[in-house]
Design a protein around this motif. Sequence first.
Motif, short mmCIF file in Angstrom:
data_model
loop_
_atom_site.label_atom_id
_atom_site.label_comp_id
_atom_site.label_asym_id
_atom_site.label_seq_id
_atom_site.Cartn_x
_atom_site.Cartn_y
_atom_site.Cartn_z
N ASP A 232 -4.10 -8.85 4.90
CA ASP A 232 -4.57 -8.00 6.00
C ASP A 232 -3.62 -6.80 6.12
O ASP A 232 -4.06 -5.65 6.22
N HIS A 236 -4.50 -2.79 5.68
CA HIS A 236 -4.21 -1.72 6.65
C HIS A 236 -3.47 -0.57 5.96
O HIS A 236 -3.79 0.61 6.14
N HIS A 301 -12.48 -3.02 6.26
CA HIS A 301 -12.57 -3.67 7.57
C HIS A 301 -14.00 -3.67 8.09
O HIS A 301 -14.43 -4.63 8.73
N HIS A 315 -9.87 -13.33 9.25
CA HIS A 315 -9.87 -11.87 9.08
C HIS A 315 -9.19 -11.40 7.79
O HIS A 315 -9.74 -10.62 7.02
N ASN A 319 -10.83 -9.59 4.36
CA ASN A 319 -10.32 -8.29 3.88
C ASN A 319 -9.89 -8.38 2.41
O ASN A 319 -10.18 -7.49 1.62
FE FE2 Z 1 -6.99 -6.06 9.87
#
Ligand code: FE2
Length: 428
Positions: A232, A236, A301, A315, A319
């Motif tokens: 994750d 980002h 996302h 999550h 991703n």
């Molecule tokens: Fe995230």
Amino acid sequence: VNLDQVLETLDEKVINRLGISRAKNKVLGTGYIAGLKALVKVLNIPKPTVLTGKDSSIKMCESVASFGLKRTLIVTDRMLYELGVLDKVLAKLEQLGCAYELFCDVEPDPTFTVVEAGLRQYRAKNCDSVMAIGGGSSIDSAKVIALAASNQVSPDKLVGILKGKQASAPFFCIPTTAGTGSEVTIGAVISDTDTHQKELVIDTRIVPLMAALDPELMKGLPAPITAATGMDALTHLVESFLSTMANEESMYYSKAGIKLVFDNLQKACKNGKSTAARENMALASFYGGLTINISGLGYVHAFAHQIGARYKLPHGLANAKVLPHILHFNKKVCEDKLAQLADLIGVAGRGTSNSVKAAAFISAVEELIVSVGIDPQIPELQLKDFVSIRRAAFKEANATYAVPAYMSAEEGHEILAALAKKRTVKAA
Ligand SMILES: [Fe+2]
Ligand SMILES: NC(=O)c1ccc[n+]([C@@H]2O[C@H](COP(=O)([O-])OP(=O)(O)OC[C@H]3O[C@@H](n4cnc5c(N)ncnc54)[C@H](O)[C@@H]3O)[C@@H](O)[C@H]2O)c1
């Protein structure tokens, strides 16, 4: 006439043939993003005071004690409480004479029901401050509890951009996963209780006053969660680096974080007790939060949110699976930036073209995913869900993210089809 509604009535094949979907996304997306870019220029995004390293959570408690607060609501999940992850922090607060109330009912991908329950406890016990100890789920719940408490509104009224009118109740944060960067972001993700659709609260007021990145609290994080949350963070860092809103500051954070992930994620998965690997992954996650505050996210996302909600995938895991596909899609317009990342992590051959370097970076991401034990496929994906997933992903991307290239319906379908494909296991 609403362009979206007209297109909803058209046959998918017609949309694909005419190539309308990409043009529509481009028109809608660039419109929204122009507004967002203007907004970000005038926003004053605060940063928390950050303490890092072993026992920084204990040091943060000493600072919290000096604030003269009456009673702090500690927002966490039951698993962390039962594992004893909170023990040292709670003991320190007691030793310092800081009164607290425990709210342990946060669940992964929290819903508004969870946040409302926390808010009720905050009010019933006359709390005046909030401390999150946990992963993104606990931190996001705590952010919204603290903002709803001071604004005296129901939490769902805070969905959207800058809906808070008053400063949040004093809020402190101790992340126990290294992934979301939520300890520094202006966002909180809370899911609709019925549909599990993720809703975003975006507000500069939800950034905590202080955050402690304490590797000790992360040492018991199981390898699969370390891998998913670490991916994750990488998502980002990469998505915001490729965003058209990226600037020198955000790209600096992205590069620093990407290097840390490639140098430390495998180590943190293999040897969870490594202080250095945990500390570096916590820092990478923090850089991820700093960079998305400036330049936001992208299609990874947008797709992962829909897939995660529909098939109950964590999550970070969602991703990780989507990331390489979006990198391949973006490659044609991002070769230069992807080549810079290949140089950064040392996978670019000398004298090779940007195209070759960009491909080398994408391969390195694919290898990292497999090396930390993540299956790159999503066998749960159903063909019958493709249209609704793709439409919801486009809607989220258009309204929220400055993507480097807009996608057509056909390209969206191809990505979902590639993700759904079962892996053929070769016989030995
Ligand atoms: Fe995230
Ligand atoms: N606000 C933001 O900027 C932002 C950014 C990205 C994601 N998110 C959101 O954050 C949520 C995901 O957060 P997450 O990935 O950190 O996971 P999480 O908070 O849901 O935690 C996942 C699991 O790990 C366990 N766990 C956490 N820390 C542990 C530790 N130290 N030892 C043992 N077990 C531990 C938890 O008990 C839980 O079962 C999602 O809802 C996502 O949408 C928010």
